[in-house]
Scaffold this motif. Structure first.
Motif, short mmCIF file in Angstrom:
data_model
loop_
_atom_site.label_atom_id
_atom_site.label_comp_id
_atom_site.label_asym_id
_atom_site.label_seq_id
_atom_site.Cartn_x
_atom_site.Cartn_y
_atom_site.Cartn_z
N MET A 168 0.84 -1.21 0.00
CA MET A 168 0.00 0.00 0.00
C MET A 168 0.86 1.25 0.00
SD MET A 168 -2.70 -1.27 2.88
CE MET A 168 -3.96 -0.03 2.64
N LYS A 169 0.20 2.40 -0.31
CA LYS A 169 0.87 3.69 -0.22
C LYS A 169 0.50 4.31 1.13
CE LYS A 169 0.11 4.50 -5.11
NZ LYS A 169 -0.78 5.20 -6.02
N SER A 180 -0.65 7.14 1.72
CA SER A 180 -1.94 7.84 1.63
C SER A 180 -3.12 6.88 1.80
CB SER A 180 -2.04 8.55 0.27
OG SER A 180 -1.78 7.61 -0.77
N GLN A 181 -2.89 5.60 1.54
CA GLN A 181 -3.96 4.61 1.72
C GLN A 181 -3.89 3.98 3.12
OE1 GLN A 181 -2.28 2.12 -1.40
NE2 GLN A 181 -4.10 2.47 -2.70
N HIS A 182 -2.67 3.97 3.65
CA HIS A 182 -2.43 3.19 4.86
C HIS A 182 -2.66 3.97 6.15
CE1 HIS A 182 -0.07 0.86 7.85
NE2 HIS A 182 -0.42 -0.19 7.12
#
Ligand SMILES: C=C(O[C@@H]1CC(C(=O)O)=C[C@@H](OP(=O)(O)O)[C@H]1O)C(=O)O
Length: 360
Positions: free
Chosen positions: A261-262, A264-266
């Motif tokens: 994941m990135k 910003s997603q995590h």
């Protein structure tokens, strides 16, 4: 000349401390719980119930060794209440069949502790695996059950999340923990549990074994538990889980999946009250609990003793063939569920005592 080698590592925890003793085919196994606070009204039946969840012979998909696994406390309890003094307890061994092990006296089961114990100590009680047997984990369940009663407000729920390739597909938030004990696999989804049970039965018929994972969720966690930098809460949970027989892996929160994941997603974004909208952190940030649920996965390998012929070596280093004998689990995961809960409870109890500012 004596080799100066003794077995260390028989104790777990700093303040809420468990020391265990015993071998699978000796007279008894047992332990001492030192540091349990005084004044806890103990429900001894609940402790026995936890032991019964772990005991051998409980269903058709586990080892058929029949042990009552009745725990006797010899100290530390007065009129049903903990006194703050060391709690000594014993579980007698009743159903040993040591002749099943004469073939491994001088021969090593591949991937078992037989070889490393012999190399390290030069002597080993090979009967039932001796000290390396998972029978020792009954003592952890006793101590964990005491810890759970100290930590009444905190809920520990472990369950079988996979057996071989068969996975429980329900998200944690949709699980009904009341279903865990409704099937012998301890999977909180009836359809997955049925498939897992059938698979374990098939594997047993083949004389083989299979691994799987146990997932654990800890709810109602106090904030602030965990001691950076080396004693981070997840580091201790990891140690606790990796000390269980047959465990090969530990991941908490997003675990290995998070690597894909990135940021910003995590990232778990905050609500105004400090809770988070998501919980990929798994309830721990900076090694300290943040009050969200802690959840983690524990990976169990297939049991080493299989009822099939395998090439191995003996003490003299000669190539020999061997086949497992005796009573063994085709899959340890269903019986490991209460062990995972117990070890989690021991960690949280210990860290709560270390953190005098935490309130539960
Ligand atoms: C007895 C238990 O499991 C045992 C774990 C075990 C091993 O090698 O780990 C070997 C078997 O022992 P035995 O051959 O004496 O039956 C299992 O049954 C238990 O968990 O209480």
């Amino acid at each position: 000349m004596f080799k100066i080698i003794k077995m260390a590592g028989n104790s777990f925890g700093k303040l809420f401390k468990l020391t265990t003793f015993g071998e699978s085919h000796g007279q008894a196994i047992g332990g001492i719980i030192d540091g349990c606070p005084a004044g806890i009204q103990l429900d001894l039946e609940k402790i026995q119930t936890e032991l019964n969840r772990r005991k051998p012979g409980q269903s058709a998909i586990v080892t058929q060794r029949k042990e009552p696994d009745t725990v006797e406390f010899h100290s530390g309890i007065f009129e049903g209440m903990t006194t703050g003094t060391p709690m000594g307890f014993v579980i007698k061994n009743a159903n040993q069949k040591s002749k099943d092990y004469s073939h491994i006296k001088d021969t090593y089961r591949p991937s078992h502790a037989d070889y490393t114990y012999d190399e390290k100590y030069g002597v080993r009680d090979y009967r039932g695996g001796g000290r390396s047997s998972a029978r020792e984990t009954a003592c952890r369940v006793v101590a964990g059950a005491v810890a759970k009663q100290f930590l009444k407000e905190i809920q520990f729920n472990a369950y079988t999340a996979s057996v071989g390739e068969i996975e429980l597909e329900t998200a944690i938030k949709d699980l009904d923990f009341d279903l865990i004990e409704t099937n012998p696999v301890r999977c909180p989804d009836a359809a997955s549990a049925e498939k897992m049970e059938a698979y374990i039965k098939q594997i047993r018929k083949e004389g083989d074994t299979v691994g799987g994972t146990v997932q654990c969720v800890i709810r109602n966690m106090p904030k602030g538990l965990g001691e950076p930098v080396f004693d981070k809460l997840h580091a201790e949970l990891g140690k606790a889980m990796l000390s269980i027989n047959a465990v090969k892996g530990f991941e908490y929160g997003s675990g290995f999946g998070g690597t894909k994941m990135k940021g910003s997603q995590h990232n778990d974004l905050f609500n105004e009250d400090g809770t988070t909208k998501t919980n990929l952190s798994g309830g721990i940030q900076g090694g300290i609990s943040n009050g969200m649920d802690i959840y983690f996965n524990v990976a169990f390998k297939p049991v080493a003793t299989i009822m099939q012929k395998q090439d191995t070596i003996n003490k003299q280093g000669e190539n020999v063939e061997m086949e497992g004998k005796g009573r063994h689990d085709p899959c340890v995961v269903p019986r490991a569920v209460p062990i995972v809960e117990a070890m989690a409870a021991l960690v949280i109890a210990d860290y709560l005592l270390q953190n005098k500012t935490a309130k539960i």
